[in-house]
Design a protein around this motif. Structure first.
Motif, mmCIF file in Angstrom:
data_model
loop_
_atom_site.group_PDB
_atom_site.id
_atom_site.type_symbol
_atom_site.label_atom_id
_atom_site.label_comp_id
_atom_site.label_asym_id
_atom_site.label_seq_id
_atom_site.Cartn_x
_atom_site.Cartn_y
_atom_site.Cartn_z
ATOM 1 N N ALA A 40 -21.355 -44.709 12.297
ATOM 2 C CA ALA A 40 -22.335 -44.913 13.359
ATOM 3 C C ALA A 40 -23.261 -43.707 13.409
ATOM 4 O O ALA A 40 -22.853 -42.588 13.068
ATOM 5 C CB ALA A 40 -21.639 -45.094 14.707
ATOM 6 N N PRO A 41 -24.527 -43.915 13.798
ATOM 7 C CA PRO A 41 -25.432 -42.769 13.952
ATOM 8 C C PRO A 41 -24.906 -41.810 15.005
ATOM 9 O O PRO A 41 -24.346 -42.228 16.025
ATOM 10 C CB PRO A 41 -26.753 -43.423 14.402
ATOM 11 C CG PRO A 41 -26.630 -44.858 14.017
ATOM 12 C CD PRO A 41 -25.179 -45.196 14.108
ATOM 13 N N SER A 42 -25.061 -40.534 14.745
ATOM 14 C CA SER A 42 -24.570 -39.520 15.671
ATOM 15 C C SER A 42 -25.531 -39.356 16.851
ATOM 16 O O SER A 42 -26.745 -39.368 16.675
ATOM 17 C CB SER A 42 -24.401 -38.185 14.939
ATOM 18 O OG SER A 42 -23.780 -37.243 15.765
ATOM 19 N N ARG A 43 -24.966 -39.210 18.023
ATOM 20 C CA ARG A 43 -25.740 -38.930 19.233
ATOM 21 C C ARG A 43 -24.991 -37.891 20.053
ATOM 22 O O ARG A 43 -23.763 -37.855 20.077
ATOM 23 C CB ARG A 43 -25.958 -40.193 20.077
ATOM 24 C CG ARG A 43 -26.619 -41.332 19.355
ATOM 25 C CD ARG A 43 -27.068 -42.427 20.329
ATOM 26 N NE ARG A 43 -25.983 -42.938 21.160
ATOM 27 C CZ ARG A 43 -25.143 -43.900 20.789
ATOM 28 N NH1 ARG A 43 -25.253 -44.446 19.584
ATOM 29 N NH2 ARG A 43 -24.193 -44.315 21.612
ATOM 30 N N GLY A 44 -25.732 -37.052 20.742
ATOM 31 C CA GLY A 44 -25.101 -36.065 21.599
ATOM 32 C C GLY A 44 -24.459 -34.915 20.840
ATOM 33 O O GLY A 44 -23.692 -34.146 21.420
ATOM 34 N N ILE A 45 -24.781 -34.775 19.543
ATOM 35 C CA ILE A 45 -24.243 -33.707 18.704
ATOM 36 C C ILE A 45 -25.413 -32.896 18.148
ATOM 37 O O ILE A 45 -26.376 -33.471 17.618
ATOM 38 C CB ILE A 45 -23.426 -34.250 17.522
ATOM 39 C CG1 ILE A 45 -22.378 -35.261 18.002
ATOM 40 C CG2 ILE A 45 -22.777 -33.109 16.740
ATOM 41 C CD1 ILE A 45 -21.242 -34.661 18.768
ATOM 42 N N ARG A 46 -25.349 -31.590 18.278
ATOM 43 C CA ARG A 46 -26.387 -30.741 17.706
ATOM 44 C C ARG A 46 -25.719 -29.599 16.957
ATOM 45 O O ARG A 46 -24.913 -28.869 17.517
ATOM 46 C CB ARG A 46 -27.303 -30.189 18.804
ATOM 47 C CG ARG A 46 -28.461 -29.334 18.271
ATOM 48 C CD ARG A 46 -29.366 -28.890 19.408
ATOM 49 N NE ARG A 46 -29.897 -30.025 20.156
ATOM 50 C CZ ARG A 46 -30.315 -29.967 21.415
ATOM 51 N NH1 ARG A 46 -30.227 -28.826 22.084
ATOM 52 N NH2 ARG A 46 -30.791 -31.032 22.021
ATOM 53 N N ARG A 47 -26.057 -29.492 15.673
ATOM 54 C CA ARG A 47 -25.491 -28.437 14.822
ATOM 55 C C ARG A 47 -23.974 -28.399 14.895
ATOM 56 O O ARG A 47 -23.350 -27.355 14.986
ATOM 57 C CB ARG A 47 -26.091 -27.075 15.186
ATOM 58 C CG ARG A 47 -27.597 -27.024 14.913
ATOM 59 C CD ARG A 47 -28.203 -25.700 15.304
ATOM 60 N NE ARG A 47 -29.645 -25.679 15.012
ATOM 61 C CZ ARG A 47 -30.466 -24.682 15.299
ATOM 62 N NH1 ARG A 47 -29.970 -23.604 15.887
ATOM 63 N NH2 ARG A 47 -31.743 -24.751 15.002
ATOM 64 N N GLY A 48 -23.395 -29.591 14.866
ATOM 65 C CA GLY A 48 -21.946 -29.711 14.826
ATOM 66 C C GLY A 48 -21.242 -29.549 16.155
ATOM 67 O O GLY A 48 -20.010 -29.615 16.209
ATOM 68 N N VAL A 49 -21.975 -29.376 17.249
ATOM 69 C CA VAL A 49 -21.378 -29.126 18.563
ATOM 70 C C VAL A 49 -21.812 -30.216 19.539
ATOM 71 O O VAL A 49 -22.968 -30.652 19.539
ATOM 72 C CB VAL A 49 -21.803 -27.740 19.096
ATOM 73 C CG1 VAL A 49 -21.252 -27.511 20.496
ATOM 74 C CG2 VAL A 49 -21.323 -26.646 18.157
ATOM 75 N N VAL A 50 -20.877 -30.657 20.386
ATOM 76 C CA VAL A 50 -21.193 -31.654 21.410
ATOM 77 C C VAL A 50 -22.095 -31.025 22.468
ATOM 78 O O VAL A 50 -21.745 -30.012 23.079
ATOM 79 C CB VAL A 50 -19.904 -32.176 22.070
ATOM 80 C CG1 VAL A 50 -20.240 -33.118 23.228
ATOM 81 C CG2 VAL A 50 -19.025 -32.888 21.043
ATOM 82 N N GLU A 55 -23.013 -39.322 25.590
ATOM 83 C CA GLU A 55 -23.643 -39.866 24.385
ATOM 84 C C GLU A 55 -22.726 -39.717 23.171
ATOM 85 O O GLU A 55 -22.570 -40.650 22.381
ATOM 86 C CB GLU A 55 -24.972 -39.147 24.123
ATOM 87 C CG GLU A 55 -26.117 -39.612 24.997
ATOM 88 C CD GLU A 55 -26.565 -41.011 24.635
ATOM 89 O OE1 GLU A 55 -27.011 -41.231 23.492
ATOM 90 O OE2 GLU A 55 -26.445 -41.905 25.494
ATOM 91 N N ALA A 56 -22.126 -38.544 23.007
ATOM 92 C CA ALA A 56 -21.231 -38.317 21.869
ATOM 93 C C ALA A 56 -20.008 -39.217 21.954
ATOM 94 O O ALA A 56 -19.561 -39.777 20.943
ATOM 95 C CB ALA A 56 -20.812 -36.849 21.820
#
Length: 422
Positions: A40-50, A55-56
């Protein structure tokens, strides 16, 4: 009783969930049979961090549901990959006395690892892994497997991986919200190495870089032992962003152009070849030189390779890697990465992916791809769990699912004490 292993790879761009059944051959050798996969497309994750828990959580749930539908069974627990700039590492030593009459036992090894992990940490940091690099038995150094050896004193040289308690707890919350227990949090480059490195590479000396969307994870292996890890704040999204800035176009458009027309060898692109794209402030598409786009990508990729070289030099490993560098992850698929790496680093560089020789039956074509190296590696990490000298303490310190995990651990402990029944 049937045994299963599941993996959840939570990346900046996608979330991949896999589940497989453990099988035994006539000699008792373990392997896996793939049952299902869900992406599934990732959401709520930035640079490996929630960064957005709801959303995540929803995105992880979508991937879990798709995997469960594909496999036809519910996922009860999983090995979960972890990365991000909050990860840090250090080396430490631990000691344990040994009863010479019994020789070195697994309990002695665990005590030594517990001693190694007793390091002073900042308030918001906790240990994720304590991994044995090598052992010393009564002064005899560089012992790879001390179990059963006669000795008075056992020492371990261990690699300690720590992470932010906040980042860890947020990740745990997003997974356990779906009723999935976490067997273990696994640093992503450790998982990727299981899928892409050859035994002779680990023995001779090799570095593996898992290039994701937001971060790239570097791990060094020498003499079959993990020597060094570092999380680099760079990934495929940095390349895409450079294209978006250069063309003044939306990020999604730049990503599509990168994947369709990108190359890190611009001199091989015809000077008159053009690419059409929609830019900000204009309704109609404009044409751009494909070579210009590839020049932009090459400049950033050279910088990434130079940073990798700098980190290896700082750690003292740049001249200790006869097997060179193995690049994996979705970003590594950009044409020319291996050749560019050889030019910048002056060492062997190849692109690594899971392959059909792994002890996993039923790997689909999509899983034999660098972008899925970590998720496949997480399955292998779970399969090989009993063969590793790793001290874990994942459980009660994490709120929300601690009681369930403690009961599971107790059940496994009691089961180990009972005699096998036919």
């Amino acid at each position: 009783m049937e045994e299963f292993v599941s993996a959840i790879d939570i990346g900046t761009t996608k979330i991949c969930v896999l589940t497989a059944q453990v099988t035994h051959d006539s000699l008792g050798k373990l392997s896996l049979r793939m049952l299902g996969e869900g992406v599934a497309p990732s959401r709520g994750i930035r640079r490996g961090v929630v960064v957005d828990v709801p959303e995540a959580t929803a995105a992880i749930g979508e991937a879990i549901e798709r995997c469960e539908q594909d496999a036809g069974r519910q996922i009860l627990s999983a090995y979960v990959g972890i990365a991000g700039s909050h990860i840090s590492t250090r080396n430490s030593r631990g000691v344990s006395p040994v009863d010479r009459r019994n020789g070195v036992t697994s309990a002695d090894m665990q005590r030594a690892l517990e001693g190694a992990r007793a390091v002073a940490l900042p308030e918001n940091q906790e240990v994720i892994h304590t991994i044995a690099r090598s052992w010393t038995v009564d002064g005899e150094t560089e012992v790879q497997q001390p179990l059963g050896m006669s000795a008075y004193r056992l020492e371990v040289d261990a690699h300690i991986v720590t992470g932010s308690s906040t980042a860890i707890n947020n990740l745990v919350q997003c997974v356990t919200a779906h009723g999935v227990d976490i067997d273990e949090l696994v640093l992503e480059p450790l998982a990727a190495n299981e899928a892409v490195l050859r035994p002779e590479e680990r023995r001779m000396g090799v570095a593996v870089v898992d290039m994701g969307g937001g971060t790239s994870d570097l791990a060094v292996f020498i003499d079959n032992a993990l020597c060094h890890t570092v999380i680099l704040d760079m990934g495929g999204n940095h390349l895409t962003n450079d294209v978006a800035v250069g063309l003044r176009c939306p990020f999604e458009t730049a990503e599509e152009i990168k994947l369709r027309y990108g190359s890190l060898l611009p001199r091989r692109i015809a000077p008159d070849e053009t690419v059409w794209a929609t830019v900000f402030g204009e309704k109609s598409e404009r044409s751009f030189s494909r070579r210009f786009i590839c020049d932009v990508l090459e400049a950033r990729a050279i910088e990434m390779m130079e940073i990798i070289a700098e980190k290896l030099t700082e750690a003292g490993y740049i001249d200790r890697l006869p097997a060179g560098l193995v690049l994996t992850g979705g970003c590594s698929q950009l044409p020319g990465f291996a050749e560019l790496g050889r030019q910048v680093l002056g060492m062997p560089v190849r692109i690594g992916a899971a392959h059909s020789g792994l002890p996993i039956a039923g790997l689909t074509r999509s899983l034999l791809n660098p972008s899925h190296a970590t998720s496949v590696g997480l399955l292998l990490w779970g399969l090989h769990e009993d063969a590793r000298a790793v001290h874990r303490r994942f459980g009660a310190e994490h709120a929300g699912a601690s009681a369930h995990r403690w009961m599971g651990a107790a059940a496994k402990w009691l089961k180990a004490l009972l005699p096998d029944r036919d």
